[in-house]
Design a protein around this motif. Structure first.
Motif, PDB file in Angstrom:
ATOM      1  N   SER A  59     -20.577  -6.504 -86.625  1.00  0.00           N
ATOM      2  CA  SER A  59     -20.391  -5.045 -86.539  1.00  0.00           C
ATOM      3  C   SER A  59     -19.626  -4.818 -85.251  1.00  0.00           C
ATOM      4  O   SER A  59     -19.494  -5.723 -84.437  1.00  0.00           O
ATOM      5  CB  SER A  59     -21.741  -4.326 -86.443  1.00  0.00           C
ATOM      6  N   SER A  60     -19.161  -3.611 -85.053  1.00  0.00           N
ATOM      7  CA  SER A  60     -18.636  -3.301 -83.730  1.00  0.00           C
ATOM      8  C   SER A  60     -19.837  -2.978 -82.843  1.00  0.00           C
ATOM      9  O   SER A  60     -20.987  -2.994 -83.284  1.00  0.00           O
ATOM     10  CB  SER A  60     -17.625  -2.159 -83.807  1.00  0.00           C
ATOM     11  N   ALA A  61     -19.589  -2.690 -81.584  1.00  0.00           N
ATOM     12  CA  ALA A  61     -20.675  -2.448 -80.623  1.00  0.00           C
ATOM     13  C   ALA A  61     -21.586  -1.311 -81.067  1.00  0.00           C
ATOM     14  O   ALA A  61     -22.812  -1.380 -80.917  1.00  0.00           O
ATOM     15  CB  ALA A  61     -20.080  -2.139 -79.249  1.00  0.00           C
ATOM     16  N   GLU A 134     -17.953   2.180 -67.826  1.00  0.00           N
ATOM     17  CA  GLU A 134     -17.566   3.279 -68.738  1.00  0.00           C
ATOM     18  C   GLU A 134     -16.049   3.193 -68.919  1.00  0.00           C
ATOM     19  O   GLU A 134     -15.278   3.642 -68.062  1.00  0.00           O
ATOM     20  CB  GLU A 134     -18.047   4.611 -68.160  1.00  0.00           C
ATOM     21  N   THR A 135     -15.668   2.621 -70.032  1.00  0.00           N
ATOM     22  CA  THR A 135     -14.262   2.257 -70.269  1.00  0.00           C
ATOM     23  C   THR A 135     -13.324   3.463 -70.287  1.00  0.00           C
ATOM     24  O   THR A 135     -12.138   3.334 -70.013  1.00  0.00           O
ATOM     25  CB  THR A 135     -14.159   1.472 -71.599  1.00  0.00           C
ATOM     26  N   SER A 136     -13.846   4.636 -70.597  1.00  0.00           N
ATOM     27  CA  SER A 136     -12.970   5.808 -70.665  1.00  0.00           C
ATOM     28  C   SER A 136     -12.551   6.308 -69.282  1.00  0.00           C
ATOM     29  O   SER A 136     -11.500   6.937 -69.151  1.00  0.00           O
ATOM     30  CB  SER A 136     -13.648   6.943 -71.441  1.00  0.00           C
ATOM     31  N   ALA A 160     -28.596  -1.474 -72.388  1.00  0.00           N
ATOM     32  CA  ALA A 160     -27.381  -1.474 -71.564  1.00  0.00           C
ATOM     33  C   ALA A 160     -26.179  -1.979 -72.359  1.00  0.00           C
ATOM     34  O   ALA A 160     -26.205  -3.056 -72.943  1.00  0.00           O
ATOM     35  CB  ALA A 160     -27.585  -2.339 -70.324  1.00  0.00           C
ATOM     36  N   ASP A 161     -25.128  -1.181 -72.354  1.00  0.00           N
ATOM     37  CA  ASP A 161     -23.841  -1.517 -72.957  1.00  0.00           C
ATOM     38  C   ASP A 161     -22.996  -2.169 -71.865  1.00  0.00           C
ATOM     39  O   ASP A 161     -22.734  -1.562 -70.827  1.00  0.00           O
ATOM     40  CB  ASP A 161     -23.223  -0.200 -73.464  1.00  0.00           C
ATOM     41  N   THR A 162     -22.621  -3.436 -72.099  1.00  0.00           N
ATOM     42  CA  THR A 162     -21.750  -4.126 -71.147  1.00  0.00           C
ATOM     43  C   THR A 162     -20.442  -4.521 -71.846  1.00  0.00           C
ATOM     44  O   THR A 162     -19.869  -5.570 -71.568  1.00  0.00           O
ATOM     45  CB  THR A 162     -22.449  -5.381 -70.563  1.00  0.00           C
ATOM     46  N   GLN A 186     -14.125  -7.464 -78.621  1.00  0.00           N
ATOM     47  CA  GLN A 186     -12.683  -7.158 -78.577  1.00  0.00           C
ATOM     48  C   GLN A 186     -12.230  -6.667 -77.206  1.00  0.00           C
ATOM     49  O   GLN A 186     -11.079  -6.320 -77.032  1.00  0.00           O
ATOM     50  CB  GLN A 186     -12.325  -6.115 -79.649  1.00  0.00           C
ATOM     51  N   LYS A 187     -13.171  -6.607 -76.248  1.00  0.00           N
ATOM     52  CA  LYS A 187     -12.770  -6.167 -74.910  1.00  0.00           C
ATOM     53  C   LYS A 187     -12.629  -7.408 -74.024  1.00  0.00           C
ATOM     54  O   LYS A 187     -11.692  -8.158 -74.228  1.00  0.00           O
ATOM     55  CB  LYS A 187     -13.789  -5.162 -74.364  1.00  0.00           C
ATOM     56  N   ALA A 188     -13.554  -7.637 -73.103  1.00  0.00           N
ATOM     57  CA  ALA A 188     -13.327  -8.701 -72.117  1.00  0.00           C
ATOM     58  C   ALA A 188     -13.342 -10.096 -72.724  1.00  0.00           C
ATOM     59  O   ALA A 188     -12.835 -11.034 -72.116  1.00  0.00           O
ATOM     60  CB  ALA A 188     -14.351  -8.594 -70.992  1.00  0.00           C
TER      61      ALA A 188
END
Ligand SMILES: *Cc1c(COP(=O)(O)O)cnc(C)c1O
Length: 357
Positions: A59-61, A134-136, A160-162, A186-188
């Motif tokens: 799934s995605s996050a 917070e990526t935004s 916690a979202d990392t 798909q990020k780091a």
């Protein structure tokens, strides 16, 4: 040709990663899969900083962000909101039928642990949602400070979202007492989207056992049962797991310490590039992500023309802001496989385009 992504997610995926993903398909109920699953654990545990098993969700996050609430929240959720992703979590909590309250700070600011302490002291909260990077907005929240405050309230679960910090900086899940720690790949981790890795504390597993109606697809108890046999509850995105195995191998080769240092260095290069042009950082001093940079768009800059020219002339894509700060900010990622050399190529391209504007 589609542009190379310097957008903060999804980020650029290397040809080597795609090659690893094109491994012959294997069945997920067999020895080959069990070996693949087991091979991922040491590397994942290292970047999470945990002795707990790391579960693999196809799934995605957001699947796990919602799933964690459905597994753990009893009644009332406190959402720490400071940007597009963290703000959305309160809507998700409400859509799941929970009572939810926000600590809302201005976008571009970090969450003050003492405000969290004051709010939790009002009582009634059983679960807290928190976003590390917070990526935004490019804000890196005070993970240690927030965790220490939440942990001082017994029977309060911290999710916690990392997503945009895992593998670029220490998370130390066990040391900080994080109950659920999750990240989309798909990020780091620089994989194609479709997989979320997450770990759950013993305390949270005990809580989940007491929660009715956890559902099936994201049921933590199902994940734990299957993990004991090096497996997943449902058919996972096996190709992505081969990609993850490759990336974890690369992290082991480079060394986690060197990987973190590389992200700090490449991030510093982008901050220095901005400083040279007088661009202001959107996040406050000391609370800035090392994985991406968010700049306030200067009034004199035609942002969409800038981004378009970068794409047309150099085939690089940066991001023109997210959510309500679209246009007034722009973001550049240095996550994943980027090196000093590839960031320098981007900087030269950015300078070239700016000079012509
Ligand atoms: C990208 C991102 C998400 C959303 O992930 P999806 O893959 O779209 O579910 C959540 N949190 C943060 C901090 C992110 O950067």
């Amino acid at each position: 040709m589609t542009p190379k992504l310097f957008n903060p997610g999804p980020v650029d995926v290397s040809p080597e990663t795609f090659a690893a993903m094109s491994h012959t398909m294997i069945g997920h109920r067999g020895k080959d899969f069990e070996e693949l699953y087991a091979s991922l654990q040491p590397g994942l545990k290292e970047i999470f900083g945990t002795e707990r098993p790391v579960f693999l969700s196809t799934s995605s996050a957001w699947g796990v962000m919602e799933g964690a609430l459905r597994n753990l929240a009893r009644k009332k959720v406190l959402c720490l909101c400071c940007g597009a992703f963290s703000d959305k979590w309160i809507d998700v909590a409400k859509k799941c039928g929970f009572e939810a309250e926000a600590i809302q700070v201005e976008w571009g600011e970090a969450i003050d642990p003492e405000i969290v302490r004051a709010k939790l002291s009002e009582g009634g909260f059983d679960t807290v949602t928190f976003i590390h990077s917070e990526t935004s907005t490019g804000v890196l929240n005070d993970l240690a400070g927030i965790c220490a405050v939440v942990k001082s309230f017994p029977d309060t679960i911290l999710i916690a979202d990392t997503v945009s910090s895992l593998s670029t900086i220490d998370i130390d899940m066990d040391k900080h007492g994080i109950d659920v720690c999750l990240a989309g790949v798909q990020k780091a981790l620089a994989l194609p989207p479709g997989l979320c890795v997450f770990a759950v504390s013993e305390t949270a597993m005990e809580r989940a056992k007491t929660i009715p109606n956890r559902g099936y697809y994201f049921d933590f108890i199902e994940f734990a049962k299957n993990d004991a046999a090096n497996n997943t509850p449902t058919t996972p995105a096996i190709s992505l797991l081969f990609g993850l195995q490759y990336i974890l191998g690369e992290i082991a080769k480079e060394g986690f310490a060197a990987r973190k240092a590389r992200h700090a260095k490449t991030n510093a290069m982008i901050r220095a590039w901005g400083a040279k042009h007088g661009f202001q950082l959107f996040a406050p001093e000391g609370r800035r992500s090392f994985a991406l940079t968010c700049f306030a768009t200067p009034e004199t800059l035609d942002l969409s023309a800038f981004i378009k020219a970068l794409k047309t002339k150099h085939n690089f894509l940066i991001n023109g802001g997210y959510g309500k700060i679209k246009g007034t900010t722009f973001r550049i990622s240095n996550m994943g496989n980027e090196t000093e050399a590839t960031m320098q190529e981007l900087i030269d391209a950015l300078d070239d385009v700016l000079a012509a504007m």
